[in-house]
Enzyme design. Structure first.
Site, PDB file in Angstrom:
ATOM      1  N   GLN A  77       0.827  -1.201   0.000  1.00 57.43           N
ATOM      2  CA  GLN A  77       0.000   0.000   0.000  1.00 57.43           C
ATOM      3  C   GLN A  77       0.861   1.251   0.000  1.00 57.43           C
ATOM      4  O   GLN A  77       1.912   1.307   0.640  1.00 57.43           O
ATOM      5  CB  GLN A  77      -0.917  -0.001   1.229  1.00 57.43           C
ATOM      6  CG  GLN A  77      -2.137   0.873   1.062  1.00 57.43           C
ATOM      7  CD  GLN A  77      -3.244   0.500   2.036  1.00 57.43           C
ATOM      8  OE1 GLN A  77      -3.342  -0.638   2.458  1.00 57.43           O
ATOM      9  NE2 GLN A  77      -4.071   1.450   2.393  1.00 57.43           N
ATOM     10  N   SER A 116       4.016  -6.421   2.768  1.00 52.88           N
ATOM     11  CA  SER A 116       2.712  -6.368   3.419  1.00 52.88           C
ATOM     12  C   SER A 116       1.657  -7.019   2.513  1.00 52.88           C
ATOM     13  O   SER A 116       1.746  -8.216   2.248  1.00 52.88           O
ATOM     14  CB  SER A 116       2.359  -4.921   3.796  1.00 52.88           C
ATOM     15  OG  SER A 116       1.223  -4.871   4.625  1.00 52.88           O
ATOM     16  N   LEU A 117       0.668  -6.254   2.004  1.00 50.13           N
ATOM     17  CA  LEU A 117      -0.338  -6.881   1.141  1.00 50.13           C
ATOM     18  C   LEU A 117       0.301  -7.546  -0.075  1.00 50.13           C
ATOM     19  O   LEU A 117      -0.276  -8.464  -0.672  1.00 50.13           O
ATOM     20  CB  LEU A 117      -1.381  -5.855   0.698  1.00 50.13           C
ATOM     21  CG  LEU A 117      -1.043  -4.927  -0.467  1.00 50.13           C
ATOM     22  CD1 LEU A 117      -1.415  -5.544  -1.810  1.00 50.13           C
ATOM     23  CD2 LEU A 117      -1.734  -3.592  -0.309  1.00 50.13           C
ATOM     24  N   ARG A 145      -9.367  -7.958   4.334  1.00 51.43           N
ATOM     25  CA  ARG A 145      -8.212  -7.487   5.119  1.00 51.43           C
ATOM     26  C   ARG A 145      -8.258  -5.973   5.278  1.00 51.43           C
ATOM     27  O   ARG A 145      -8.043  -5.439   6.372  1.00 51.43           O
ATOM     28  CB  ARG A 145      -6.924  -7.918   4.421  1.00 51.43           C
ATOM     29  CG  ARG A 145      -5.616  -7.615   5.170  1.00 51.43           C
ATOM     30  CD  ARG A 145      -4.461  -8.199   4.367  1.00 51.43           C
ATOM     31  NE  ARG A 145      -3.164  -8.019   5.011  1.00 51.43           N
ATOM     32  CZ  ARG A 145      -2.337  -7.012   4.775  1.00 51.43           C
ATOM     33  NH1 ARG A 145      -2.683  -6.049   3.925  1.00 51.43           N
ATOM     34  NH2 ARG A 145      -1.163  -6.945   5.376  1.00 51.43           N
ATOM     35  N   HIS A 201       0.346  -3.100  11.172  1.00 50.53           N
ATOM     36  CA  HIS A 201       1.487  -3.880  11.671  1.00 50.53           C
ATOM     37  C   HIS A 201       1.876  -3.494  13.106  1.00 50.53           C
ATOM     38  O   HIS A 201       3.039  -3.267  13.416  1.00 50.53           O
ATOM     39  CB  HIS A 201       2.689  -3.732  10.726  1.00 50.53           C
ATOM     40  CG  HIS A 201       2.388  -4.218   9.346  1.00 50.53           C
ATOM     41  ND1 HIS A 201       2.167  -5.545   9.067  1.00 50.53           N
ATOM     42  CD2 HIS A 201       2.231  -3.546   8.174  1.00 50.53           C
ATOM     43  CE1 HIS A 201       1.905  -5.677   7.769  1.00 50.53           C
ATOM     44  NE2 HIS A 201       1.917  -4.480   7.216  1.00 50.53           N
ATOM     45  N   GLN A 247       1.367 -11.586  10.211  1.00 52.75           N
ATOM     46  CA  GLN A 247       1.804 -10.395   9.502  1.00 52.75           C
ATOM     47  C   GLN A 247       0.912  -9.185   9.784  1.00 52.75           C
ATOM     48  O   GLN A 247       1.372  -8.045   9.741  1.00 52.75           O
ATOM     49  CB  GLN A 247       1.823 -10.714   8.003  1.00 52.75           C
ATOM     50  CG  GLN A 247       2.362  -9.629   7.109  1.00 52.75           C
ATOM     51  CD  GLN A 247       1.396  -9.328   5.986  1.00 52.75           C
ATOM     52  OE1 GLN A 247       0.257  -8.925   6.212  1.00 52.75           O
ATOM     53  NE2 GLN A 247       1.851  -9.527   4.774  1.00 52.75           N
TER      54      GLN A 247
END
Length: 314
Positions: free
Chosen positions: A10, A94-95, A119, A204, A253
């Site tokens: 992102q 991440s994503l 998510r 996170h 994560q």
């Protein structure tokens, strides 16, 4: 030459991303249509036309970025004969881990789109807008030790942790807004510059535990198989290929640290990777890879010309 495909997270989203791919390649159009169908949403129209405020919403940005990454990987395979199995490893920020797994055939495109939509929604639900914050600590003196010291000062009044270890000189902290504000002041005292990030939730960090719980249920029900290339996971900076371990690490994560600097270092020093190909929007990860491993080659794959040149170079 040992290759790793890497997939952005992102922040790389822009209005217009993926449009030139869709205009040039049927394989890209198929990806965007499949994502729209899975989400029962005209996501590609939002990617093409905006508005940017809607595209930036976490629940839209996450599946949209994945869609562009998968359009790149599918065009490479169908049009140029370059499958993900040409890579020694895949990794995502991440994503981007979901994009990496979908590109490597571990999760179907439709399931990946639905998981990322959830998510994004779950992350937004976990912390009311305005109660959390993230900040990027930057500068030549900035490393994990400095960021942890700053986060510890913030943690005296609320949740505050290191969220992303991106590269030397770029570490992100996350947590409750007051705690992050205090950590920013401490970071400045320690010689770092601090830039508050324009995000809708503190990703996170432990405040994301409700989102992790939602994702645990969703991932338990999602069909996952071993990827065609091992995934170097964010939370361990080590390769994983067993489906149950992939599920566990994707849940961890949500609240855990993105160990990107360590992941790239492992890929180069232990995995033998000499070339990174960033499949998707922007070139953020390519820049990080060059800072972490200056001798490695890093190539962003955004446009039809990028893909053609990359395929010819192999």
């Amino acid at each position: 030459m040992s290759l790793a495909f890497i997939f952005p997270g992102q922040g790389s989203q822009t209005v217009g991303m993926g449009v030139d791919l869709a205009e040039t390649f049927a394989a890209a159009r198929e990806v965007f249509q499949e994502v729209d169908d899975a989400l029962e949403q005209k996501l590609f129209a939002l990617m093409r036309d905006g508005p940017e405020t809607d595209l930036t919403l976490t629940e839209n940005a996450q599946p949209a970025l994945m869609a562009v990454s998968l359009a790149v990987s599918r065009v490479l395979e169908k049009e140029f004969g370059v499958g993900v199995d040409r890579a020694a490893f895949v990794a995502g920020h991440s994503l981007g881990e979901y994009s990496a797994l979908a590109a490597a055939g571990a999760i179907s495109l439709a399931d990946t789109a639905r998981l990322l939509k959830l998510r994004g929604q779950a992350m937004q639900r976990a912390v009311p807008v305005g109660e959390g914050a993230m900040a990027s600590l930057i500068g030549p003196k900035t490393d994990v030790a400095l960021a942890e010291a700053a986060a510890a000062a913030g943690a005296e009044i609320g949740v505050c942790v290191v969220a992303n270890d991106n590269n030397q000189g770029n570490v992100v902290i996350s947590g409750a807004k007051a705690a992050v504000d205090r950590a920013i002041e401490k970071a400045k005292e320690l010689g770092a510059r601090a830039i508050p990030l324009n995000v809708s939730a503190p990703f996170h960090c432990p405040l994301m535990q409700p989102a992790a719980d939602e994702m645990a249920k969703a991932l338990a029900a999602a069909p996952i198989i071993s990827p065609r290339a091992p995934l170097v996971a964010n939370v361990t900076a080590r390769p994983v290929h067993e489906p149950e371990e992939i599920r566990r690490l994707l849940v961890e994560q949500v609240t855990g640290r993105v160990r990107w600097r360590e992941s790239v270092a492992w890929l180069v020093e232990t995995g033998g990777v000499t070339r990174f190909a960033e499949a998707g929007a922007g070139k953020v990860l390519s820049g990080m890879a060059k800072r972490i491993a200056p001798d490695a080659e890093a190539t962003p794959l955004n446009t039809p010309a990028d893909l053609e040149a990359f395929a010819k170079s192999l």
